[in-house]
Design an enzyme around this catalytic site. Structure first.
Site, short mmCIF file in Angstrom:
data_model
loop_
_atom_site.label_atom_id
_atom_site.label_comp_id
_atom_site.label_asym_id
_atom_site.label_seq_id
_atom_site.Cartn_x
_atom_site.Cartn_y
_atom_site.Cartn_z
N TYR A 65 61.50 3.46 65.54
CA TYR A 65 60.76 4.05 66.51
C TYR A 65 61.70 4.57 67.65
O TYR A 65 62.46 3.71 68.02
CB TYR A 65 59.91 3.17 67.04
CG TYR A 65 58.69 2.72 66.09
CD1 TYR A 65 58.26 3.58 65.12
CD2 TYR A 65 57.80 1.82 66.49
CE1 TYR A 65 57.28 3.04 64.21
CE2 TYR A 65 56.81 1.47 65.55
CZ TYR A 65 56.51 2.18 64.45
OH TYR A 65 55.41 1.76 63.64
N PRO A 220 44.20 4.35 64.55
CA PRO A 220 42.65 3.83 64.47
C PRO A 220 41.77 4.68 65.12
O PRO A 220 40.31 4.84 65.13
CB PRO A 220 42.76 2.84 65.44
CG PRO A 220 43.94 2.88 66.10
CD PRO A 220 44.90 3.58 65.33
N LEU A 221 42.19 5.68 66.26
CA LEU A 221 41.27 6.75 66.60
C LEU A 221 41.45 8.12 65.99
O LEU A 221 41.31 9.14 66.35
CB LEU A 221 41.48 6.90 68.03
CG LEU A 221 41.19 5.74 68.80
CD1 LEU A 221 41.61 5.66 70.10
CD2 LEU A 221 39.84 5.35 68.60
N PHE A 225 48.04 14.93 64.25
CA PHE A 225 48.66 15.76 62.91
C PHE A 225 47.93 16.52 62.58
O PHE A 225 46.69 16.34 62.50
CB PHE A 225 49.27 14.41 62.06
CG PHE A 225 50.35 13.73 62.56
CD1 PHE A 225 51.24 14.21 63.43
CD2 PHE A 225 50.38 12.36 62.22
CE1 PHE A 225 52.60 13.53 64.11
CE2 PHE A 225 51.53 11.73 62.60
CZ PHE A 225 52.67 12.18 63.50
N LEU A 228 44.20 15.80 60.46
CA LEU A 228 43.76 14.38 60.69
C LEU A 228 42.70 14.61 61.82
O LEU A 228 43.41 14.74 62.94
CB LEU A 228 44.86 13.52 60.97
CG LEU A 228 45.70 13.30 59.69
CD1 LEU A 228 46.97 12.35 60.21
CD2 LEU A 228 44.96 12.76 58.39
#
Length: 298
Positions: A65, A220-221, A225, A228
């Site tokens: 990350y 989760p929301l 991208f 999506l």
């Protein structure tokens, strides 16, 4: 820093292996851009410290990350760490010299990544190490010698656990067959993409329920991208938010919590106000009829 009282845990508590953690944790990926070139150290420090002050004791990170920057920010903001803080990391990918994210799936590479996370975070043991498989989209796909048998990977992670470098083994981006194969290794959690509008991972969630394995959904929301959808843009979610005096994001997170008692959320943000909004989702109670309505929109 003092350990947190369980009563202050956002969303209540769930089990992550042998440890009880707040059901709403924190995903650190957004603290820096993918290449580690753009980030605000002061803002990141404030968000991380605020999360811990609010009872978060499960932080999701990875050495890849921000090309290592995110782990540096976590250590700078939180070390020495609270005794109850679980640092969950992810292995299976690395950045090369050209700042490209590549699959790194071979057992030797997994060990190297675990060692890199230990060093960067300044700990002797990682609370959880999630093996990020690269068999299917979205994200990087393994090719050539990066197509590695799951059993070989698990053997390496079990060895690292036996050495005391890993407390718990998790899986990410897996299907039901892979999870079944991994069960004898003692899997503590599964991280798959899952939200109100993207529910193809439902069979994996059902298998987690059957074996009392923590479910840690990513996106989760939804996501920005391409292809999506965002949960917060759906009219039914916005209507529910208005009816309950909540935000659409809180509705989406509360829906996740309502579906399995051992769902552990790791929403990410680099903004304190957004962090507080996410944590407050644990106080949102969805009536059964509303849950049924939201279930039907997938």
């Amino acid at each position: 820093m003092a350990a947190h009282q369980e009563i202050s845990a956002p969303g209540g508590t769930g089990r992550l292996g042998d440890v009880r953690v707040a059901r709403i944790g924190y995903g650190a990926m957004q603290l820096a851009d993918h290449h580690g070139r753009t980030y605000d150290k002061q803002a990141a420090t404030a968000v991380l410290r605020r999360a811990v002050e609010r009872g978060v004791n499960h932080i999701d990170t990875a050495q890849f990350y921000g090309a290592g920057v995110v782990n540096d920010l976590i250590r700078g903001a939180l070390a020495p760490y609270p005794e109850d803080l679980v640092l969950a990391t992810k292995v299976g990918a690395v950045y090369d010299e050209a700042a490209r994210l590549l699959a790194a799936q071979r057992p030797r590479e997994l060990r190297e990544q675990v060692e890199a996370n230990l060093k960067a975070l300044g700990v002797h043991t990682l609370g959880v190490v999630n093996l990020r498989r690269t068999d299917m989209p979205p994200g990087i796909i393994a090719e050539g010698d990066q197509i590695v048998d799951l059993d070989d990977q698990l053997a390496e992670l079990i060895a690292l656990r036996d050495e005391g470098k890993i407390a718990g083994i998790g899986l990410s981006h897996v299907d039901t067959d892979q999870l079944r194969r991994a069960l004898p290794a003692g899997v503590v959690c599964v991280q798959n993409m899952y939200n109100m509008l993207a529910r193809s991972a439902e069979p994996v969630l059902d298998l987690c329920r059957a074996h009392s394995i923590a479910w840690v959904p990513y996106f989760p929301l939804g996501s920005a991208f391409e292809g999506l959808a965002k949960v917060t843009d759906h009219p039914a979610v916005r209507e529910a938010a208005a009816a309950l005096d909540a935000t659409p994001a809180q509705i989406g997170l509360a829906w996740q919590l309502a579906h399995y008692t051992n769902t552990l959320l790791i929403p990410g943000t680099s903004n304190i106000a957004h962090l507080d909004e996410n944590l407050a989702a644990g106080d949102v109670v969805l009536p059964p009829d509303l849950i049924a309505t939201l279930d039907s929109i997938a």
